[in-house]
Write an enzyme that holds these catalytic residues in place. Structure first.
Site, PDB file in Angstrom:
ATOM      1  N   SER A  19       0.797  -1.231   0.000  1.00 19.40           N
ATOM      2  CA  SER A  19       0.000   0.000   0.000  1.00 19.40           C
ATOM      3  C   SER A  19       0.832   1.285   0.000  1.00 19.40           C
ATOM      4  O   SER A  19       0.531   2.206  -0.774  1.00 19.40           O
ATOM      5  CB  SER A  19      -0.975   0.008   1.181  1.00 19.40           C
ATOM      6  OG  SER A  19      -1.960  -0.980   0.979  1.00 19.40           O
ATOM      7  N   LYS A  66     -11.746  -4.262   9.707  1.00 20.30           N
ATOM      8  CA  LYS A  66     -12.727  -3.833   8.697  1.00 20.30           C
ATOM      9  C   LYS A  66     -14.156  -3.733   9.234  1.00 20.30           C
ATOM     10  O   LYS A  66     -14.945  -2.933   8.755  1.00 20.30           O
ATOM     11  CB  LYS A  66     -12.682  -4.757   7.478  1.00 20.30           C
ATOM     12  CG  LYS A  66     -11.451  -4.537   6.612  1.00 20.30           C
ATOM     13  CD  LYS A  66     -11.565  -5.277   5.290  1.00 20.30           C
ATOM     14  CE  LYS A  66     -10.414  -4.913   4.369  1.00 20.30           C
ATOM     15  NZ  LYS A  66     -10.590  -5.412   2.997  1.00 20.30           N
ATOM     16  N   ASN A  87     -13.014  -0.307   4.259  1.00 19.51           N
ATOM     17  CA  ASN A  87     -11.574  -0.365   3.990  1.00 19.51           C
ATOM     18  C   ASN A  87     -10.963   1.025   3.784  1.00 19.51           C
ATOM     19  O   ASN A  87      -9.759   1.166   3.674  1.00 19.51           O
ATOM     20  CB  ASN A  87     -11.277  -1.260   2.777  1.00 19.51           C
ATOM     21  CG  ASN A  87     -11.462  -0.525   1.465  1.00 19.51           C
ATOM     22  OD1 ASN A  87     -12.449   0.177   1.267  1.00 19.51           O
ATOM     23  ND2 ASN A  87     -10.512  -0.673   0.559  1.00 19.51           N
ATOM     24  N   GLY A 125     -14.161 -19.495  -0.521  1.00 18.36           N
ATOM     25  CA  GLY A 125     -14.038 -18.833   0.773  1.00 18.36           C
ATOM     26  C   GLY A 125     -15.275 -18.026   1.124  1.00 18.36           C
ATOM     27  O   GLY A 125     -16.100 -17.721   0.252  1.00 18.36           O
ATOM     28  N   GLU A 154     -20.754 -23.313   9.108  1.00 18.39           N
ATOM     29  CA  GLU A 154     -21.688 -22.465   9.872  1.00 18.39           C
ATOM     30  C   GLU A 154     -21.540 -20.992   9.490  1.00 18.39           C
ATOM     31  O   GLU A 154     -22.537 -20.285   9.306  1.00 18.39           O
ATOM     32  CB  GLU A 154     -21.467 -22.649  11.382  1.00 18.39           C
ATOM     33  CG  GLU A 154     -22.133 -23.902  11.934  1.00 18.39           C
ATOM     34  CD  GLU A 154     -22.022 -23.984  13.447  1.00 18.39           C
ATOM     35  OE1 GLU A 154     -22.084 -22.928  14.112  1.00 18.39           O
ATOM     36  OE2 GLU A 154     -21.859 -25.108  13.963  1.00 18.39           O
ATOM     37  N   LYS A 155     -20.298 -20.556   9.355  1.00 17.88           N
ATOM     38  CA  LYS A 155     -20.018 -19.166   8.979  1.00 17.88           C
ATOM     39  C   LYS A 155     -20.599 -18.862   7.591  1.00 17.88           C
ATOM     40  O   LYS A 155     -21.183 -17.801   7.361  1.00 17.88           O
ATOM     41  CB  LYS A 155     -18.505 -18.935   8.983  1.00 17.88           C
ATOM     42  CG  LYS A 155     -18.081 -17.517   8.635  1.00 17.88           C
ATOM     43  CD  LYS A 155     -16.555 -17.425   8.637  1.00 17.88           C
ATOM     44  CE  LYS A 155     -16.082 -16.043   8.241  1.00 17.88           C
ATOM     45  NZ  LYS A 155     -14.600 -15.965   8.189  1.00 17.88           N
ATOM     46  N   THR A 190      -9.670 -16.942  -0.897  1.00 16.20           N
ATOM     47  CA  THR A 190      -8.922 -17.621   0.169  1.00 16.20           C
ATOM     48  C   THR A 190      -7.430 -17.320   0.027  1.00 16.20           C
ATOM     49  O   THR A 190      -6.983 -16.878  -1.040  1.00 16.20           O
ATOM     50  CB  THR A 190      -9.102 -19.156   0.100  1.00 16.20           C
ATOM     51  OG1 THR A 190      -8.274 -19.676  -0.970  1.00 16.20           O
ATOM     52  CG2 THR A 190     -10.558 -19.537  -0.144  1.00 16.20           C
ATOM     53  N   TYR A 219      -1.988 -11.555  -5.085  1.00 16.09           N
ATOM     54  CA  TYR A 219      -1.068 -10.907  -6.022  1.00 16.09           C
ATOM     55  C   TYR A 219       0.385 -11.254  -5.733  1.00 16.09           C
ATOM     56  O   TYR A 219       1.291 -10.802  -6.435  1.00 16.09           O
ATOM     57  CB  TYR A 219      -1.258  -9.386  -6.020  1.00 16.09           C
ATOM     58  CG  TYR A 219      -1.190  -8.753  -4.654  1.00 16.09           C
ATOM     59  CD1 TYR A 219       0.014  -8.384  -4.082  1.00 16.09           C
ATOM     60  CD2 TYR A 219      -2.361  -8.526  -3.926  1.00 16.09           C
ATOM     61  CE1 TYR A 219       0.075  -7.820  -2.826  1.00 16.09           C
ATOM     62  CE2 TYR A 219      -2.319  -7.946  -2.672  1.00 16.09           C
ATOM     63  CZ  TYR A 219      -1.100  -7.598  -2.123  1.00 16.09           C
ATOM     64  OH  TYR A 219      -1.049  -7.042  -0.864  1.00 16.09           O
ATOM     65  N   GLY A 240      -4.737 -10.395  -8.343  1.00 12.46           N
ATOM     66  CA  GLY A 240      -5.335  -9.356  -7.508  1.00 12.46           C
ATOM     67  C   GLY A 240      -4.629  -8.011  -7.494  1.00 12.46           C
ATOM     68  O   GLY A 240      -5.075  -7.088  -6.810  1.00 12.46           O
TER      69      GLY A 240
END
Length: 276
Positions: A19, A66, A87, A125, A154-155, A190, A219, A240
């Site tokens: 970044s 986040k 973000n 994911g 479950e998630k 993922t 990436y 990415g």
């Protein structure tokens, strides 16, 4: 007196982040005097760090903040509210406003690679970035299938229910090692295949080879095993990095009002790739 602006990225741990380099190149392109720093904040210290963060001109947010940052913000953009994730934070008249530019980065990256977000979409994911992929896919009218490990069942069910409640869109769940074939688009959210575990792949070869397009949010490396299989099969594919650069450009547009075109982003990607 200096007019230099200050921005940063909060997260924990941050480790190696591209970044600062990306934002530095974006600032340079538009002749903006600004610096961008990495700010590690453990989850338990987020609340007490807010006064210092408000002294910045804006900041980005990554894992694990986040969602944790949301209660501290004055308001949210429509997309940030829909995804339940922020973000990018804009500081305006002492107030902190939450945005989500990951979605802009994702859509711009697909557009640049001439990959359409439609038809049967397999999302690998169900974590933070996969949530955004799923919501954007639902908004585009795609048929969503989540590919997960058994431990995430479950998630993932909770996320499916959430999307159904908010958008009225149903989605399916399969296990990654038995995901089936003939998807119009595979999206990997993922970390499978990320450096240093470069020999890992989230899906069976047959699932990849029978798809029409593949997008991997990873990436590093620039070509994961997932993307290598897609390339060898002659399938459209994209990593990415362009998503990362586009979401950073979208953040600067919010903070500074600067505008970036496709050629600007391509220039930044080229610079970063050569540097690496």
């Amino acid at each position: 007196m200096s007019n230099k602006k200050s921005f940063g990225l909060i997260g924990f741990p941050l480790g190696h982040s591209m970044s600062p380099r990306i934002h530095s190149e974006l600032f340079k392109l538009k002749n903006v005097e600004a610096d961008y720093s990495l700010i590690e904040i453990p989850p338990k210290k987020l609340a007490q760090s807010l006064d210092e963060l408000l002294k910045l001109n804006g900041f980005n947010v990554t894992i694990p903040h986040k969602t944790g940052i949301i209660p501290a913000l004055s308001s949210l953009s429509d997309k940030a509210e829909l995804f339940g994730a922020v973000n990018t934070v804009e500081i305006k008249e002492g107030k902190a406003i939450g945005h989500n530019t990951d979605c802009i980065g994702f859509l711009k990256a697909l557009e640049a690679a001439k990959i359409k977000l439609e038809g049967n979409v397999l999302i690998c994911g169900c974590g933070g970035v996969s949530r955004m992929f799923a919501y954007e896919s639902a908004l585009k009218g795609a048929d969503i299938t989540f590919g997960i490990r058994k431990t995430s069942l479950e998630k993932c069910r909770a996320l499916c229910n959430e999307i159904k409640e908010k958008l009225g869109v149903k989605s399916k769940i399969v296990y990654l090692d038995d995901a089936g074939e003939n998807y119009d688009l595979i999206i990997n959210g993922t970390p499978s295949g990320m450096y240093p575990d470069v020999d890992n792949c989230p899906l069976e070869r047959k699932t990849i080879e029978t798809s029409r397009a593949v997008f991997d949010s990873i990436y590093n490396p620039s070509e994961t095993l997932l993307l290598k299989i897609a390339r060898q099969a002659g399938i459209k594919h994209q990593n990415g990095l362009s998503m990362l650069v586009w979401q950073a450009a979208a953040a600067e547009e919010i903070w500074l009002g600067t505008k970036f075109g496709v050629s600007d982003i391509q220039k930044i990607i080229q610079t970063i790739t050569n540097y690496e």
